[in-house]
Enzyme design. Structure first.
Site, mmCIF file in Angstrom:
data_model
loop_
_atom_site.group_PDB
_atom_site.id
_atom_site.type_symbol
_atom_site.label_atom_id
_atom_site.label_comp_id
_atom_site.label_asym_id
_atom_site.label_seq_id
_atom_site.Cartn_x
_atom_site.Cartn_y
_atom_site.Cartn_z
ATOM 1 N N CYS A 69 -6.807 -7.315 -0.686
ATOM 2 C CA CYS A 69 -6.271 -6.021 -0.246
ATOM 3 C C CYS A 69 -5.156 -6.266 0.757
ATOM 4 C CB CYS A 69 -7.394 -5.209 0.410
ATOM 5 S SG CYS A 69 -6.858 -3.594 0.990
ATOM 6 N N LEU A 70 -4.038 -5.547 0.607
ATOM 7 C CA LEU A 70 -2.915 -5.747 1.526
ATOM 8 C C LEU A 70 -3.267 -5.347 2.954
ATOM 9 C CD1 LEU A 70 0.091 -4.594 -0.700
ATOM 10 C CD2 LEU A 70 -0.632 -6.921 -0.150
ATOM 11 N N HIS B 81 -9.656 3.662 -1.406
ATOM 12 C CA HIS B 81 -8.836 3.849 -0.191
ATOM 13 C C HIS B 81 -8.695 5.337 0.145
ATOM 14 C CE1 HIS B 81 -7.402 -0.084 1.045
ATOM 15 N NE2 HIS B 81 -7.038 -0.406 -0.185
HETATM 16 ZN ZN ZN Z 1 -6.683 -2.309 -0.860
#
Ligand code: ZN
Length: 175
Positions: A97-98, A143
């Site tokens: 995940c960024l 998210h």
């Molecule tokens: Zn993510």
């Protein structure tokens, strides 16, 4: 493609990542500008998916590009995505995940999901997603509910992941 700009990506444990995103009324030029910026931000990171909340905008917008690095870019845009059906066959996949850089772990996700969303032009799309597409859209839609993939891990692993990110961020800030 002109005028796109890279926006800072929020990282854990920023509480803004836990916000619940809100539906979008319609796909306006303002939303398209946000999606352009998100795509640019995602490509620069680099990553394959990004939710608007990760750049601090808690609305139901996601961008993705699952093309292999040698292939032409294939950007996908999702406004107000919904899962209409799930094939409850779970498959583990190693996710990253960024917002949690350099942390990877296996998460079980449904292999196939039927999606409904508005595209870049505001047209409604209904389609099945499978494999990486299914994994990625479920990760990104989490998210929108303030859920991160590390929330599915043990408390120990989660704490370790957050500490790792905090340590890296501190080193970066000191550079
Ligand atoms: Zn993510």
């Amino acid at each position: 493609m002109k005028g796109m700009s890279i926006r800072p990506i929020l990282t854990v444990p920023n509480p803004a990542l836990k916000q619940i995103s809100k539906p979008v009324d319609s796909v306006t030029d303002e939303i398209r500008t946000l999606m352009d910026d998100m795509l640019e931000t995602m490509y620069a990171a680099p990553g394959i998916g990004l939710a608007a909340v990760q750049v601090g905008v808690p609305i139901n917008v996601i961008v993705m590009d699952l093309a292999k690095s040698d292939d032409e870019p294939a950007p996908q845009y999702f406004v107000n995505p919904e899962i209409l059906e799930i094939v409850e066959e779970m498959k583990p996949y190693e996710e990253g995940c960024l917002s949690i850089p350099d942390v990877y772990d296996e998460i079980d996700r449904a292999e196939r999901v039927k999606l409904k969303y508005l595209d870049y032009d505001g047209n409604e799309v209904i389609e099945w997603a499978e494999d990486l597409y299914a994994v990625c859209i479920q990760h990104e839609m989490d998210h929108l509910k303030g859920i991160l993939f590390i929330d599915y891990l043990s408390r120990l692993k989660r704490t370790r992941a957050v500490k790792k990110v905090q340590k890296t961020e501190k080193l970066k800030a000191a550079e």
